[in-house]
Design a protein around this motif. Structure first.
Motif, short mmCIF file in Angstrom:
data_model
loop_
_atom_site.label_atom_id
_atom_site.label_comp_id
_atom_site.label_asym_id
_atom_site.label_seq_id
_atom_site.Cartn_x
_atom_site.Cartn_y
_atom_site.Cartn_z
N ALA A 68 0.83 -1.20 0.00
CA ALA A 68 0.00 0.00 0.00
C ALA A 68 0.87 1.25 0.00
O ALA A 68 2.06 1.22 0.37
CB ALA A 68 -0.92 0.00 1.22
N THR A 69 0.27 2.37 -0.43
CA THR A 69 0.96 3.66 -0.41
C THR A 69 0.32 4.63 0.57
O THR A 69 0.93 5.64 0.93
CB THR A 69 0.94 4.29 -1.81
N GLY A 80 -4.01 -1.07 -0.52
CA GLY A 80 -3.14 -2.13 -1.01
C GLY A 80 -3.88 -3.23 -1.73
O GLY A 80 -4.99 -3.05 -2.24
N VAL A 81 -3.27 -4.42 -1.75
CA VAL A 81 -3.80 -5.55 -2.53
C VAL A 81 -4.91 -6.28 -1.80
O VAL A 81 -5.63 -7.09 -2.39
CB VAL A 81 -2.67 -6.53 -2.87
N GLY A 82 -5.09 -6.08 -0.50
CA GLY A 82 -6.14 -6.76 0.26
C GLY A 82 -5.80 -8.21 0.52
O GLY A 82 -4.64 -8.65 0.40
N VAL A 100 -12.23 -8.02 9.97
CA VAL A 100 -11.27 -7.75 8.90
C VAL A 100 -11.96 -8.09 7.59
O VAL A 100 -12.54 -9.18 7.44
CB VAL A 100 -9.99 -8.59 9.06
N GLY A 101 -11.93 -7.17 6.65
CA GLY A 101 -12.57 -7.41 5.36
C GLY A 101 -11.97 -6.54 4.28
O GLY A 101 -10.92 -5.92 4.47
N ASP A 102 -12.63 -6.51 3.14
CA ASP A 102 -12.17 -5.70 2.02
C ASP A 102 -12.62 -4.26 2.19
O ASP A 102 -13.74 -3.99 2.63
CB ASP A 102 -12.72 -6.25 0.70
N GLY A 103 -11.73 -3.33 1.83
CA GLY A 103 -12.06 -1.93 1.90
C GLY A 103 -13.01 -1.51 0.80
O GLY A 103 -13.18 -2.24 -0.20
N PRO A 104 -13.65 -0.36 0.91
CA PRO A 104 -14.62 0.08 -0.10
C PRO A 104 -14.00 0.28 -1.48
O PRO A 104 -14.67 0.11 -2.50
CB PRO A 104 -15.16 1.40 0.48
N GLY A 105 -12.73 0.66 -1.55
CA GLY A 105 -12.08 0.85 -2.83
C GLY A 105 -10.95 -0.12 -3.06
O GLY A 105 -10.02 0.16 -3.82
N GLY A 106 -11.02 -1.28 -2.44
CA GLY A 106 -9.93 -2.25 -2.50
C GLY A 106 -9.12 -2.17 -1.22
O GLY A 106 -9.39 -1.38 -0.32
#
Length: 508
Positions: free
Chosen positions: A433-434, A455-457, A482-488
């Protein structure tokens, strides 16, 4: 007592009794609550007519009549003594075609009374109130059987009186039972007991056992709908194969809000009554809801026990890690200081004092850094608002931080700090991630912390680090996910209930 070859009046009276049995049987057969009873009554009528005109079969009707009174109102035999009584009744009625057995018939009458009392004693509540007509009918029939036997055994020679009493009793009992069946009191009683047992949790045989007992079908099977698998499973979790139409079995689906909840696999005649179907569905919905709640509570208890075990194991591991870190850091330096002091005392090193001072300062620095890892000093002095900026500044990527809560209980502050610390560490190592967004905000019941990256998730919540954070949060009656973010990327959420801050004010 003989009806064969009697007068026209006797034959007419016998025929009337037979027609009453037949009519009551046909009426009961057409009703949804007494189909089996109707079949037994029709069989009794057939045997009655056969005995009226064929001498050897004079008492053949007694088998079906005993069966009727002992199995009323379901037509099923639920108790061992009832099964034995009915089997003996059919055997005696066939034996009477060959030889007169008044003593055996008298014993049968006693057994009928005992079986009726046994069945009645096994009921309770509204079912017992509904069972009084059945008990009285069975005892009355047993009494007229004993009366007819006494006429033969004691030589009363009162055949006409016995015949009149016997025929009248059979006709009246058939009419009474049919009227009682028509009233539907047995359905109400069955539903009342079923709701009490299943809804109140008073049953001892489990859901399947209680339904089997209440509906009188020992072969009944309960299947539970599992949405994830899109199929029914039994109480062991094994997929349940539903019967085909030609298997002689029926299925009744129980729904809640249009969605399947469970299915009953049962005998064809068990749930013909729509009222009974609706009542069983309501009771089963309640029972399944209770079972699910109990399962959820049990799952939470098991999860809590596992969490406590992991916390204890993690605490032991942390203590070992602390011991190792102290041994390799500050303890090693202090050992070096002790050697330098000894050298200074022996005067073997001119620069020994300066080295002692340097080593002591090094040990102080390491201990300070060590303490920061255990519990950062800004966290103790200023809370999350002071500690998280320090944590963000040390992160190897851009961190957008938003903290809108004041001071929290120390345990909550520590838990949320280490959630953020572990999440940032994992992101730096694995996420590619950045940028990371960290927020700590009040919610209606406490405080919620979110950490989301770009990041890559694909973070595994079962990993030891994240699992340890979940245990720490759940130990405070919180929730960790813990899950996937709204934009990845990955989204980490920790929510902990908090009533008041350290000054007694709401945190919001």
């Amino acid at each position: 007592m003989s009806r064969v070859g009697g007068s026209t009046v006797t034959v007419l009276a016998d025929s009337t009794v037979g027609l009453i049995l037949l009519g009551c049987g046909l009426f009961a057969r057409r009703s949804r609550t007494g189909r089996r009873v109707g079949v037994i009554m029709i069989a009794a009528a057939g045997c009655w007519f056969l005995g009226t005109f064929v001498a050897p079969f004079l008492f053949l009707h007694r088998g079906p009549l005993v069966h009727l009174h002992i199995s009323y109102p379901t037509g099923r035999l639920r108790r061992p003594i009832a099964t034995i009584t009915v089997m003996l009744a059919y055997a005696v009625s066939l034996l009477e075609a060959v030889v007169r057995t008044p003593w055996l018939t008298l014993g049968l009458a006693v057994l009928v009374a005992a079986a009726a009392v046994d069945v009645f004693a096994r009921t309770s509540g509204r079912a017992r109130k509904a069972g009084w007509p059945a008990l009285i009918a069975a005892l009355t029939f047993a009494a007229v059987l004993a009366f007819s036997c006494a006429n033969l055994l004691l030589g009363w020679e009162a055949d006409r009186l016995v015949l009149f009493v016997y025929d009248t009793t059979i006709a009246v009992l058939a009419l009474v039972l049919t009227a009682d069946l028509r009233s539907g009191r047995w359905t109400d009683a069955t539903l009342s007991d079923l709701v009490t047992q299943l809804g109140g949790g008073t049953g001892t045989g489990g859901l399947r056992g209680e339904l089997q007992q209440a509906l009188g079908d020992p072969t009944l099977v309960v299947g539970y709908w599992v949405p994830d698998q899109a199929q029914y499973v039994d109480e062991r979790g094994v997929p349940l194969a539903l019967p085909d139409a030609e298997d002689g079995r029926s299925t009744t689906t129980v729904t809640d809000g249009g969605e399947p909840v469970a299915v009953l696999v049962h005998d064809n005649a068990v749930l013909d009554d729509h009222k009974l179907v609706d009542g069983v569905s309501a009771a089963l919905n309640l029972a399944v809801a209770n079972a699910r709640m109990r399962a959820e509570v049990q799952a939470r208890v098991s999860a809590l026990a596992a969490s406590r075990r992991r916390i204890v194991e993690a605490a032991d591991a942390q203590r070992r890690a602390l011991e190792a870190e102290l041994a390799l850091g500050a303890e090693r330096r202090l050992g070096q200081v002790a050697r330098l002091v000894a050298d200074v005392q022996r005067g073997s090193s001119a620069d020994g004092l300066a080295e002692v001072v340097a080593e002591v300062r090094g040990a102080q620095t390491e201990l300070r850094e060590f303490a920061q890892g255990v519990r950062p000093s800004p966290l103790g002095s200023g809370g999350l608002a002071a500690a998280l900026p320090v944590l963000a500044a040390r992160a190897p990527l851009q961190v957008e931080l938003a903290v809108s809560v004041g001071r929290l209980p120390p345990a909550v502050e520590a838990a949320l700090f280490f959630v953020c610390s572990e999440a940032l560490t994992n992101i730096a190592k694995h996420a590619n991630a950045t940028r990371v967004q960290v927020s700590v905000e009040p919610d209606p019941v406490g405080v919620v912390t979110t950490v989301v990256d770009d990041g890559v998730g694909g973070a595994d919540p079962r990993g030891s680090g994240l699992r340890g954070l979940a245990d720490r949060v759940e130990a405070l009656n919180g929730h960790f996910s813990v899950g996937d973010g709204p934009g990845g990327g990955t989204l980490v959420v920790a929510r902990i209930p908090v009533e008041d801050d350290l000054d007694g004010r709401r945190i919001a």
